[in-house]
Design a protein around this motif. Structure first.
Motif, PDB file in Angstrom:
ATOM      1  N   SER A  70       0.839  -1.200   0.000  1.00  0.00           N
ATOM      2  CA  SER A  70       0.000   0.000   0.000  1.00  0.00           C
ATOM      3  C   SER A  70       0.870   1.245   0.000  1.00  0.00           C
ATOM      4  N   VAL A  71       0.465   2.229  -0.812  1.00  0.00           N
ATOM      5  CA  VAL A  71       1.225   3.472  -0.976  1.00  0.00           C
ATOM      6  C   VAL A  71       0.293   4.662  -0.856  1.00  0.00           C
ATOM      7  N   CYS A  72       0.750   5.686  -0.160  1.00  0.00           N
ATOM      8  CA  CYS A  72       0.004   6.943  -0.079  1.00  0.00           C
ATOM      9  C   CYS A  72       0.927   8.080  -0.485  1.00  0.00           C
ATOM     10  N   GLU A  85      -1.165  18.477   7.457  1.00  0.00           N
ATOM     11  CA  GLU A  85      -1.043  18.631   8.908  1.00  0.00           C
ATOM     12  C   GLU A  85      -2.085  17.832   9.688  1.00  0.00           C
ATOM     13  N   ASP A  86      -3.100  17.324   8.995  1.00  0.00           N
ATOM     14  CA  ASP A  86      -4.174  16.584   9.680  1.00  0.00           C
ATOM     15  C   ASP A  86      -4.697  15.505   8.740  1.00  0.00           C
ATOM     16  N   LEU A  87      -3.973  14.414   8.624  1.00  0.00           N
ATOM     17  CA  LEU A  87      -4.319  13.360   7.679  1.00  0.00           C
ATOM     18  C   LEU A  87      -5.349  12.405   8.278  1.00  0.00           C
ATOM     19  N   PRO A  88      -6.408  12.081   7.539  1.00  0.00           N
ATOM     20  CA  PRO A  88      -7.509  11.260   8.068  1.00  0.00           C
ATOM     21  C   PRO A  88      -7.253   9.759   7.957  1.00  0.00           C
ATOM     22  N   GLY A 134       0.116   4.029  11.000  1.00  0.00           N
ATOM     23  CA  GLY A 134       0.679   2.931  10.234  1.00  0.00           C
ATOM     24  C   GLY A 134      -0.253   2.342   9.192  1.00  0.00           C
ATOM     25  N   GLU A 135      -1.109   3.166   8.599  1.00  0.00           N
ATOM     26  CA  GLU A 135      -2.102   2.636   7.660  1.00  0.00           C
ATOM     27  C   GLU A 135      -1.503   2.227   6.317  1.00  0.00           C
ATOM     28  N   PHE A 136      -0.372   2.842   5.925  1.00  0.00           N
ATOM     29  CA  PHE A 136       0.218   2.552   4.625  1.00  0.00           C
ATOM     30  C   PHE A 136       1.635   2.010   4.787  1.00  0.00           C
ATOM     31  N   ASP A 137       1.968   1.018   3.971  1.00  0.00           N
ATOM     32  CA  ASP A 137       3.324   0.473   4.010  1.00  0.00           C
ATOM     33  C   ASP A 137       4.346   1.543   3.650  1.00  0.00           C
ATOM     34  N   THR A 138       4.076   2.285   2.589  1.00  0.00           N
ATOM     35  CA  THR A 138       4.981   3.357   2.152  1.00  0.00           C
ATOM     36  C   THR A 138       4.210   4.659   2.009  1.00  0.00           C
ATOM     37  N   VAL A 139       4.760   5.717   2.561  1.00  0.00           N
ATOM     38  CA  VAL A 139       4.187   7.057   2.416  1.00  0.00           C
ATOM     39  C   VAL A 139       5.187   7.923   1.653  1.00  0.00           C
ATOM     40  N   ARG A 159       5.054  10.500   9.319  1.00  0.00           N
ATOM     41  CA  ARG A 159       5.635   9.376  10.065  1.00  0.00           C
ATOM     42  C   ARG A 159       4.551   8.557  10.769  1.00  0.00           C
ATOM     43  N   ARG A 160       3.523   9.232  11.206  1.00  0.00           N
ATOM     44  CA  ARG A 160       2.449   8.539  11.940  1.00  0.00           C
ATOM     45  C   ARG A 160       1.742   7.519  11.069  1.00  0.00           C
ATOM     46  N   ILE A 161       1.478   7.843   9.815  1.00  0.00           N
ATOM     47  CA  ILE A 161       0.683   6.951   8.965  1.00  0.00           C
ATOM     48  C   ILE A 161       1.539   5.949   8.193  1.00  0.00           C
TER      49      ILE A 161
END
Length: 258
Positions: free
Chosen positions: A102-104, A151-154, A158-163, A183-185
């Motif tokens: 998964s990529v964002c 600044e406020d991602l919904p 750790g929702e995505f393997d790669t950001v 870093r959070r997601i």
């Protein structure tokens, strides 16, 4: 960003490689006394019009801008590059550093980078693009588009393997909060690209943050994890870190990028 596209002498939209060569002359060869002068402003207005003055005011008033003013400038800012602000070398580097399924892409713009990523990584099960002004990526097949600010991602932790986040951090006033959100997601890998540039009063982009050296950007990323890459790719800074989360043993023994 919407608006007219700047073109070269042949009438073609400029690519990143061309603008990086122009930036070398303007940022490294012209002395600061010239770059900050009224003479340079007058010359720049011949190419950019009054927008060059608006940009200088935009940066000077950055701490006091309303959300509406911020968004209005980005909607009106002329588009310099066709499709993506990334160079071919950066696109290849990014595509080769993808980990997981998964990529964002945060700040995806037209979605051009996501198309390159999809082509290079056909096994991806989830491809997501995020932007708050340009919604072109919403029409791309296989791309989940989300309108949001960095600044406020919904998204969950750790929702995505790669950001991925390219040519965005330099535009964000609270860039430390933005980096914290990225870093959070990210579950396994975070990839960031910013221009390597110096600040002057009159410049051609609505940038708040300037990183003239790779170590300048590393200071912005503090604390930097042990497994990371930070390098100059043709006047752009490519940064990639391997995320170490509880239970994520895969990242502990791998290098940060292929």
């Amino acid at each position: 960003m919407r608006g007219v596209r700047l073109r070269d002498a042949g009438g073609r939209a400029m690519n990143r490689e061309t603008t990086n060569r122009i930036r070398f002359v303007l940022e490294d060869l012209l002395p600061p006394v010239v770059r900050d002068s009224r003479l340079f402003r007058a010359a720049a207005k011949l190419v950019w019009g009054e927008h060059i003055v608006h940009l200088a005011s935009f940066r000077a008033r950055a701490p006091f801008l309303t959300e509406a003013e911020y968004e209005d400038l980005y909607r009106k800012h002329p588009r310099v590059h066709e499709g993506t602000d990334n160079s071919v070398a950066c696109i290849r580097r990014i595509a080769g550093a993808i980990e997981g399924e998964s990529v964002c892409d945060v700040g995806c713009g037209t979605g051009a980078l996501l198309k390159h990523v999809q082509a290079a990584q056909p096994a991806l099960s989830r491809v997501t693009g995020v932007d708050f002004v340009v919604d072109d990526a919403a029409s791309l097949p296989g791309v989940e588009y989300v309108a949001a600010r960095i600044e406020d991602l919904p998204f969950a932790d750790g929702e995505f393997d790669t950001v991925i986040c390219t040519h965005v951090i330099e535009h964000v006033l609270d860039y430390r909060k933005a980096i914290s959100e990225l870093r959070r997601i990210a579950r396994r890998r975070l990839i960031i690209v910013v221009p390597r540039e110096r600040e002057y009063r009159y410049s051609f982009n609505p940038h708040f943050n300037f990183f003239p050296y790779t170590h300048s950007f590393l200071r912005a990323l503090h604390p930097v994890p042990a497994i990371h890459v930070c390098e100059d790719i043709g006047r752009d800074i490519f940064y990639c870190e391997t995320v170490e989360r509880a239970g994520n043993v895969a990242g502990r023994n791998e290098t940060a990028a292929a």
